[in-house]
Design a protein around this motif. Structure first.
Motif, PDB file in Angstrom:
ATOM      1  N   ASP A 147      12.208   3.650  -7.258  1.00 33.57           N
ATOM      2  CA  ASP A 147      11.764   2.575  -8.154  1.00 33.57           C
ATOM      3  C   ASP A 147      12.884   2.050  -9.047  1.00 33.57           C
ATOM      4  OD1 ASP A 147       9.204   2.716  -7.134  1.00 33.57           O
ATOM      5  OD2 ASP A 147       8.511   4.150  -8.642  1.00 33.57           O
ATOM      6  N   ASN A 173      15.730  -4.907  -7.313  1.00 34.98           N
ATOM      7  CA  ASN A 173      14.553  -5.528  -6.704  1.00 34.98           C
ATOM      8  C   ASN A 173      14.873  -6.109  -5.327  1.00 34.98           C
ATOM      9  OD1 ASN A 173      12.890  -4.938  -8.898  1.00 34.98           O
ATOM     10  ND2 ASN A 173      13.440  -6.831  -9.976  1.00 34.98           N
ATOM     11  N   LYS A 183      14.874  -3.289  -2.805  1.00 37.17           N
ATOM     12  CA  LYS A 183      13.507  -2.830  -2.514  1.00 37.17           C
ATOM     13  C   LYS A 183      12.769  -3.845  -1.646  1.00 37.17           C
ATOM     14  CE  LYS A 183      12.490  -2.056  -6.897  1.00 37.17           C
ATOM     15  NZ  LYS A 183      11.745  -1.639  -8.107  1.00 37.17           N
ATOM     16  N   GLN A 184      13.010  -5.130  -1.886  1.00 34.43           N
ATOM     17  CA  GLN A 184      12.394  -6.155  -1.067  1.00 34.43           C
ATOM     18  C   GLN A 184      12.878  -6.064   0.383  1.00 34.43           C
ATOM     19  OE1 GLN A 184      10.012  -8.235  -1.666  1.00 34.43           O
ATOM     20  NE2 GLN A 184      10.134  -9.395   0.246  1.00 34.43           N
ATOM     21  N   ARG A 188      11.201  -3.170   2.118  1.00 32.94           N
ATOM     22  CA  ARG A 188       9.815  -3.495   2.501  1.00 32.94           C
ATOM     23  C   ARG A 188       9.789  -4.372   3.749  1.00 32.94           C
ATOM     24  NH1 ARG A 188       9.092  -3.766  -3.250  1.00 32.94           N
ATOM     25  NH2 ARG A 188       9.564  -6.003  -3.216  1.00 32.94           N
ATOM     26  N   GLU A 189      10.679  -5.350   3.797  1.00 36.39           N
ATOM     27  CA  GLU A 189      10.703  -6.264   4.938  1.00 36.39           C
ATOM     28  C   GLU A 189      11.096  -5.543   6.221  1.00 36.39           C
ATOM     29  OE1 GLU A 189      13.404  -9.281   3.700  1.00 36.39           O
ATOM     30  OE2 GLU A 189      11.938 -10.331   2.432  1.00 36.39           O
ATOM     31  N   THR A 204      11.005  -2.179   6.851  1.00 42.61           N
ATOM     32  CA  THR A 204      10.026  -1.166   7.259  1.00 42.61           C
ATOM     33  C   THR A 204       8.766  -1.813   7.843  1.00 42.61           C
ATOM     34  OG1 THR A 204       9.257  -1.092   4.949  1.00 42.61           O
ATOM     35  CG2 THR A 204      10.799   0.613   5.659  1.00 42.61           C
ATOM     36  N   SER A 205       8.398  -2.984   7.309  1.00 45.22           N
ATOM     37  CA  SER A 205       7.262  -3.707   7.862  1.00 45.22           C
ATOM     38  C   SER A 205       7.572  -4.207   9.275  1.00 45.22           C
ATOM     39  CB  SER A 205       6.906  -4.892   6.947  1.00 45.22           C
ATOM     40  OG  SER A 205       5.850  -5.664   7.501  1.00 45.22           O
ATOM     41  N   CYS A 241      11.716   6.411   1.520  1.00 47.88           N
ATOM     42  CA  CYS A 241      10.484   5.614   1.659  1.00 47.88           C
ATOM     43  C   CYS A 241       9.343   6.374   2.333  1.00 47.88           C
ATOM     44  CB  CYS A 241      10.776   4.358   2.485  1.00 47.88           C
ATOM     45  SG  CYS A 241      12.065   3.298   1.802  1.00 47.88           S
ATOM     46  N   LYS A 251       5.889   6.221   0.959  1.00 51.43           N
ATOM     47  CA  LYS A 251       5.292   4.882   0.921  1.00 51.43           C
ATOM     48  C   LYS A 251       4.620   4.509   2.243  1.00 51.43           C
ATOM     49  CE  LYS A 251       7.097   3.933  -3.195  1.00 51.43           C
ATOM     50  NZ  LYS A 251       6.267   3.691  -4.404  1.00 51.43           N
TER      51      LYS A 251
END
Length: 265
Positions: free
Chosen positions: A147, A151, A154-155, A158-159, A161-162, A188, A191
Motif C-alpha cells: 500500500d 499509485n 499499483k495501477q 492491477r492492470e 494481474t487482471s 500481491c 489480493k
C-alpha cells in the motif's frame, strides 16, 4: 508525440501573435507618419525614416524564424508518426519484437507506457513477460509495503494481474510458473481472490507433465510464500512429477544419454 503536437500548436500561436503585432506596428507607424507630417519639421529630422525600416526588418526576421521552427516541428511530428505506424505493423507481424521491448524496459514507468500504448498487441506471452519483468525491476515487495507503493505502480500491478488472469487458459507451464512467481515477488498474493488462486493452481497442475524443474520449484516456493492453501492431492502430484523427473535425469546420466530439459537435463 503529444509534446510535439503541443509544441506545433504553440509555435503556430506565436506566429499568429507575431503577425498581429506586425499589423499593430504598421498601424502605429502610419499614425506616427500622420503626426510627423503635422509636427514642425525641425523636431527630429530623419528619426522616423531611419527607425521604420529597422523595425520592419526585425518583424520579418522574427516571423521567418517562427515559420522555420513550425516547419521543423511538423517534420519531426510526421517522422514520429511514420515510425509509429511502422512499429505497429512490425508488432502485428513479429510478436517477438514486443517481448524484446518489454525486457528492455528499465523502470516501471517505462513498462507502464509500453503497456498502455500497445495493449491491443499484448498476447498471453507478452502479459506474462511484462508481469515477470516488473517483479524483476521492483525486486521483492512485502505485502505490508504494498500500500506504500506509488499509485502509478499499483495501477500497473492491477492492470497486469487482471490481464494475466484473463490469459490463464492460454498459458503454458512456463507462463503460469512465471506469473505465479511474479505475483509472489510483488506482494500481491493476498489480493488474488480464492477462485482465481484455484484457477492458477488447477491450470498449472494440468500443464505439470511438461513443466521444467525450475518452474515446479518456483511455483512451490511462491505458493508457500503467499500462503495459498493447496490440497494434499495437489502437493502429492507436484512431488510425484518432480520425483519422476529426478529419476529420469539420473537414468540418463548413468546411460550417458540426452534427455529433455523438462526432466532436469
Amino acid at each position: 508525440m503529444l509534446q510535439l503536437q503541443r509544441l506545433v500548436a504553440q509555435t503556430e500561436g506565436n506566429a499568429k501573435l507575431s503577425r498581429q503585432q506586425q499589423q499593430g506596428s504598421q498601424v502605429h507607424h502610419a499614425t506616427a507618419r500622420q503626426s510627423s507630417s503635422s509636427a514642425p519639421a525641425a523636431a527630429l529630422p530623419g528619426t522616423f525614416e531611419e527607425q521604420q525600416p529597422k523595425a520592419a526588418a526585425a518583424d520579418v526576421q522574427q516571423q521567418q524564424q517562427l515559420l522555420q521552427q513550425q516547419i521543423l516541428l511538423r517534420q519531426l511530428l510526421q517522422q514520429q508518426q511514420v515510425r509509429q505506424r511502422r512499429l505497429q505493423l512490425q508488432l502485428r507481424s513479429e510478436p517477438a519484437v514486443l517481448t524484446s521491448l518489454v525486457k528492455r524496459c528499465h523502470s516501471w514507468q517505462h513498462l507502464q507506457h509500453l503497456f498502455n500504448t500497445y495493449t491491443q498487441h499484448f498476447n498471453a506471452v507478452h502479459v506474462s513477460a511484462a508481469l515477470t519483468h516488473l517483479a524483476q525491476i521492483q525486486g521483492p515487495i512485502s505485502p505490508l509495503e504494498l500500500d506504500q507503493q506509488p499509485n502509478g505502480l499499483k495501477q500497473l500491478m492491477r492492470e497486469l494481474t487482471s490481464a494475466a488472469a484473463a490469459c490463464i487458459p492460454d498459458y503454458g507451464a512456463r507462463q503460469l510458473a512465471n506469473t505465479i512467481w511474479a505475483i509472489s515477488k510483488l506482494g500481491c498474493g493476498s489480493k488474488v481472490p480464492r477462485r482465481l488462486r484455484n484457477g492458477y493452481l488447477t491450470a498449472f497442475m494440468q500443464k505439470l507433465p511438461g513443466a521444467a524443474p525450475q518452474h515446479i520449484s518456483n511455483v512451490a516456493l511462491a505458493v508457500g510464500n503467499m500462503g495459498w492453501g493447496t490440497s494434499t492431492v495437489w502437493q502429492q502430484n507436484l512431488l510425484q512429477v518432480r520425483h519422476l523427473q529426478l529419476l529420469v535425469w539420473a537414468d540418463c546420466n548413468v546411460k550417458g544419454e540426452y534427455c529433455n530439459e523438462a526432466y532436469g537435463c
